[in-house]
Design a protein around this motif. Sequence first.
Motif, PDB file in Angstrom:
ATOM      1  N   ASN A 157       0.821  -1.218   0.000  1.00 11.57           N
ATOM      2  CA  ASN A 157       0.000   0.000   0.000  1.00 11.57           C
ATOM      3  C   ASN A 157       0.854   1.267   0.000  1.00 11.57           C
ATOM      4  OD1 ASN A 157      -2.683  -1.108  -0.080  1.00 11.57           O
ATOM      5  ND2 ASN A 157      -2.304  -1.839   2.001  1.00 11.57           N
ATOM      6  N   ASP A 158       1.853   1.277  -0.883  1.00 16.82           N
ATOM      7  CA  ASP A 158       2.718   2.435  -1.072  1.00 16.82           C
ATOM      8  C   ASP A 158       2.397   3.046  -2.437  1.00 16.82           C
ATOM      9  OD1 ASP A 158       3.989   1.770   1.332  1.00 16.82           O
ATOM     10  OD2 ASP A 158       5.553   0.640   0.328  1.00 16.82           O
ATOM     11  N   TYR A 159       2.355   4.393  -2.466  1.00 19.51           N
ATOM     12  CA  TYR A 159       1.924   5.073  -3.686  1.00 19.51           C
ATOM     13  C   TYR A 159       2.798   6.273  -3.997  1.00 19.51           C
ATOM     14  CZ  TYR A 159      -2.251   2.320  -2.857  1.00 19.51           C
ATOM     15  OH  TYR A 159      -3.105   1.286  -2.653  1.00 19.51           O
ATOM     16  N   GLY A 160       2.869   6.599  -5.288  1.00 18.48           N
ATOM     17  CA  GLY A 160       3.541   7.802  -5.749  1.00 18.48           C
ATOM     18  C   GLY A 160       4.995   7.562  -6.112  1.00 18.48           C
ATOM     19  N   PRO A 161       5.652   8.605  -6.585  1.00 21.67           N
ATOM     20  CA  PRO A 161       7.043   8.465  -7.025  1.00 21.67           C
ATOM     21  C   PRO A 161       8.008   8.129  -5.892  1.00 21.67           C
ATOM     22  CG  PRO A 161       6.336  10.756  -7.115  1.00 21.67           C
ATOM     23  CD  PRO A 161       5.128   9.943  -6.814  1.00 21.67           C
ATOM     24  N   PHE A 162       7.623   8.453  -4.650  1.00 25.68           N
ATOM     25  CA  PHE A 162       8.481   8.165  -3.501  1.00 25.68           C
ATOM     26  C   PHE A 162       7.918   7.029  -2.652  1.00 25.68           C
ATOM     27  CE2 PHE A 162       8.855  12.634  -4.660  1.00 25.68           C
ATOM     28  CZ  PHE A 162      10.214  12.715  -4.926  1.00 25.68           C
ATOM     29  N   GLN A 163       6.861   6.377  -3.162  1.00 24.55           N
ATOM     30  CA  GLN A 163       6.242   5.216  -2.519  1.00 24.55           C
ATOM     31  C   GLN A 163       5.905   5.454  -1.049  1.00 24.55           C
ATOM     32  OE1 GLN A 163       5.609   1.782  -4.174  1.00 24.55           O
ATOM     33  NE2 GLN A 163       5.274   3.533  -5.506  1.00 24.55           N
ATOM     34  N   ALA A 164       5.080   6.463  -0.804  1.00 23.99           N
ATOM     35  CA  ALA A 164       4.624   6.757   0.554  1.00 23.99           C
ATOM     36  C   ALA A 164       3.618   5.699   0.986  1.00 23.99           C
ATOM     37  CB  ALA A 164       3.985   8.144   0.606  1.00 23.99           C
ATOM     38  N   ASN A 165       3.761   5.229   2.199  1.00 11.05           N
ATOM     39  CA  ASN A 165       2.824   4.248   2.742  1.00 11.05           C
ATOM     40  C   ASN A 165       1.527   4.958   3.105  1.00 11.05           C
ATOM     41  OD1 ASN A 165       1.658   2.737   5.325  1.00 11.05           O
ATOM     42  ND2 ASN A 165       2.617   1.283   3.930  1.00 11.05           N
ATOM     43  N   ILE A 166       0.425   4.420   2.643  1.00 13.95           N
ATOM     44  CA  ILE A 166      -0.873   5.099   2.798  1.00 13.95           C
ATOM     45  C   ILE A 166      -1.258   5.266   4.270  1.00 13.95           C
ATOM     46  CG2 ILE A 166      -2.380   3.082   2.601  1.00 13.95           C
ATOM     47  CD1 ILE A 166      -2.895   6.540   0.946  1.00 13.95           C
ATOM     48  N   LYS A 167      -0.945   4.282   5.116  1.00 10.38           N
ATOM     49  CA  LYS A 167      -1.279   4.417   6.540  1.00 10.38           C
ATOM     50  C   LYS A 167      -0.511   5.577   7.173  1.00 10.38           C
ATOM     51  CE  LYS A 167      -2.502   0.818   9.059  1.00 10.38           C
ATOM     52  NZ  LYS A 167      -2.445  -0.428   9.815  1.00 10.38           N
ATOM     53  N   THR A 168       0.752   5.736   6.792  1.00 12.07           N
ATOM     54  CA  THR A 168       1.560   6.837   7.312  1.00 12.07           C
ATOM     55  C   THR A 168       1.000   8.172   6.828  1.00 12.07           C
ATOM     56  OG1 THR A 168       3.503   5.413   7.314  1.00 12.07           O
ATOM     57  CG2 THR A 168       3.900   7.780   7.426  1.00 12.07           C
ATOM     58  N   VAL A 169       0.613   8.232   5.565  1.00 14.24           N
ATOM     59  CA  VAL A 169       0.063   9.474   5.006  1.00 14.24           C
ATOM     60  C   VAL A 169      -1.236   9.839   5.724  1.00 14.24           C
ATOM     61  CG1 VAL A 169      -0.885  10.563   2.929  1.00 14.24           C
ATOM     62  CG2 VAL A 169       1.175   9.149   2.781  1.00 14.24           C
ATOM     63  N   LEU A 170      -2.113   8.873   5.920  1.00 13.24           N
ATOM     64  CA  LEU A 170      -3.378   9.145   6.601  1.00 13.24           C
ATOM     65  C   LEU A 170      -3.137   9.635   8.023  1.00 13.24           C
ATOM     66  CD1 LEU A 170      -5.522   6.098   5.426  1.00 13.24           C
ATOM     67  CD2 LEU A 170      -5.632   8.459   4.589  1.00 13.24           C
ATOM     68  N   SER A 171      -2.211   9.016   8.702  1.00 12.13           N
ATOM     69  CA  SER A 171      -1.867   9.425  10.062  1.00 12.13           C
ATOM     70  C   SER A 171      -1.324  10.851  10.069  1.00 12.13           C
ATOM     71  CB  SER A 171      -0.839   8.452  10.644  1.00 12.13           C
ATOM     72  OG  SER A 171      -0.391   8.905  11.890  1.00 12.13           O
ATOM     73  N   ARG A 172      -0.431  11.154   9.157  1.00 15.86           N
ATOM     74  CA  ARG A 172       0.168  12.489   9.076  1.00 15.86           C
ATOM     75  C   ARG A 172      -0.896  13.540   8.742  1.00 15.86           C
ATOM     76  NH1 ARG A 172       4.245  11.535   5.695  1.00 15.86           N
ATOM     77  NH2 ARG A 172       5.609  11.079   7.421  1.00 15.86           N
ATOM     78  N   GLN A 173      -1.860  13.172   7.920  1.00 15.23           N
ATOM     79  CA  GLN A 173      -2.930  14.097   7.534  1.00 15.23           C
ATOM     80  C   GLN A 173      -4.028  14.189   8.603  1.00 15.23           C
ATOM     81  OE1 GLN A 173      -2.904  16.092   4.743  1.00 15.23           O
ATOM     82  NE2 GLN A 173      -0.834  15.299   4.504  1.00 15.23           N
ATOM     83  N   LYS A 174      -3.896  13.337   9.620  1.00 16.40           N
ATOM     84  CA  LYS A 174      -4.866  13.296  10.722  1.00 16.40           C
ATOM     85  C   LYS A 174      -6.302  13.032  10.229  1.00 16.40           C
ATOM     86  CE  LYS A 174      -2.250  16.309  13.833  1.00 16.40           C
ATOM     87  NZ  LYS A 174      -0.966  16.319  13.289  1.00 16.40           N
ATOM     88  N   VAL A 175      -6.409  12.031   9.367  1.00 17.52           N
ATOM     89  CA  VAL A 175      -7.713  11.608   8.872  1.00 17.52           C
ATOM     90  C   VAL A 175      -7.920  10.134   9.198  1.00 17.52           C
ATOM     91  CG1 VAL A 175      -7.809  13.332   7.031  1.00 17.52           C
ATOM     92  CG2 VAL A 175      -6.866  11.073   6.546  1.00 17.52           C
ATOM     93  N   ALA A 176      -9.162   9.745   9.265  1.00 21.04           N
ATOM     94  CA  ALA A 176      -9.506   8.360   9.589  1.00 21.04           C
ATOM     95  C   ALA A 176      -9.048   7.422   8.473  1.00 21.04           C
ATOM     96  CB  ALA A 176     -11.006   8.229   9.783  1.00 21.04           C
ATOM     97  N   ASP A 177      -8.685   6.214   8.865  1.00 22.04           N
ATOM     98  CA  ASP A 177      -8.270   5.188   7.912  1.00 22.04           C
ATOM     99  C   ASP A 177      -9.523   4.486   7.391  1.00 22.04           C
ATOM    100  OD1 ASP A 177      -7.131   3.183   6.437  1.00 22.04           O
ATOM    101  OD2 ASP A 177      -5.778   2.496   8.011  1.00 22.04           O
ATOM    102  N   THR A 178     -10.117   5.092   6.367  1.00 19.60           N
ATOM    103  CA  THR A 178     -11.315   4.531   5.733  1.00 19.60           C
ATOM    104  C   THR A 178     -10.991   4.232   4.271  1.00 19.60           C
ATOM    105  OG1 THR A 178     -12.151   6.679   4.981  1.00 19.60           O
ATOM    106  CG2 THR A 178     -12.804   5.959   7.213  1.00 19.60           C
ATOM    107  N   PRO A 179     -11.778   3.375   3.632  1.00 15.19           N
ATOM    108  CA  PRO A 179     -11.535   3.105   2.202  1.00 15.19           C
ATOM    109  C   PRO A 179     -11.596   4.379   1.349  1.00 15.19           C
ATOM    110  CG  PRO A 179     -12.998   1.446   3.111  1.00 15.19           C
ATOM    111  CD  PRO A 179     -12.816   2.483   4.181  1.00 15.19           C
ATOM    112  N   GLU A 180     -12.509   5.277   1.697  1.00 15.81           N
ATOM    113  CA  GLU A 180     -12.637   6.527   0.935  1.00 15.81           C
ATOM    114  C   GLU A 180     -11.378   7.382   1.079  1.00 15.81           C
ATOM    115  OE1 GLU A 180     -14.939   5.555   3.290  1.00 15.81           O
ATOM    116  OE2 GLU A 180     -16.422   4.752   1.886  1.00 15.81           O
TER     117      GLU A 180
END
Length: 162
Positions: A66-89
């Motif tokens: 579940n890593d995305y983008g040119p730098f392969q950011a992990n989606i769980k880390t991104v969601l945590s950093r953005q302070k948003v819930a881990d939902t499919p949306e």
Amino acid sequence: MQKILLSFTLLFSFLYSNSLGLTQKDIISLKKIKSLTNDEMMKYTLMAIAIKESSLGKNQINSKTNDYGPFQANIKTVLSRQKVADTPENRAYYANKLLNDVGFATANAIIELRYWRKVHKDNWARIWSSYNTGYKYKSNTGVKYAQSIFKIIKKLKVEYNL
């Protein structure tokens, strides 16, 4: 003898003159990445990670991790950093943003690297390792990752004069 030596030198130069297999378009992309910060190590780190993780944006999705983008950011880390819930949306929204918004993806990578830089007090080998393995930076996987980033940086500097 001179002809043999010249032939050997030319062959050696040819074989190792593009060891990362970069195209002219790739070089332009690397120069753009390099221009994003004045911090020398951050420049080279971002370029090397983009090469290592996604072949400079050619392979931007790793569905296993579940890593995305040119730098392969992990989606769980991104969601945590953005302070948003881990939902499919939210996962879909931020994965799409990492894939299509280079500025967001780059800013995210810089924030991640700065976090590890603070944790490891400018020890770049540990920073690179942690970028890939988090707090398991002493693991074999982390150490190998850091070594590969170092090798890419060395090639960018010496072979490509970037």
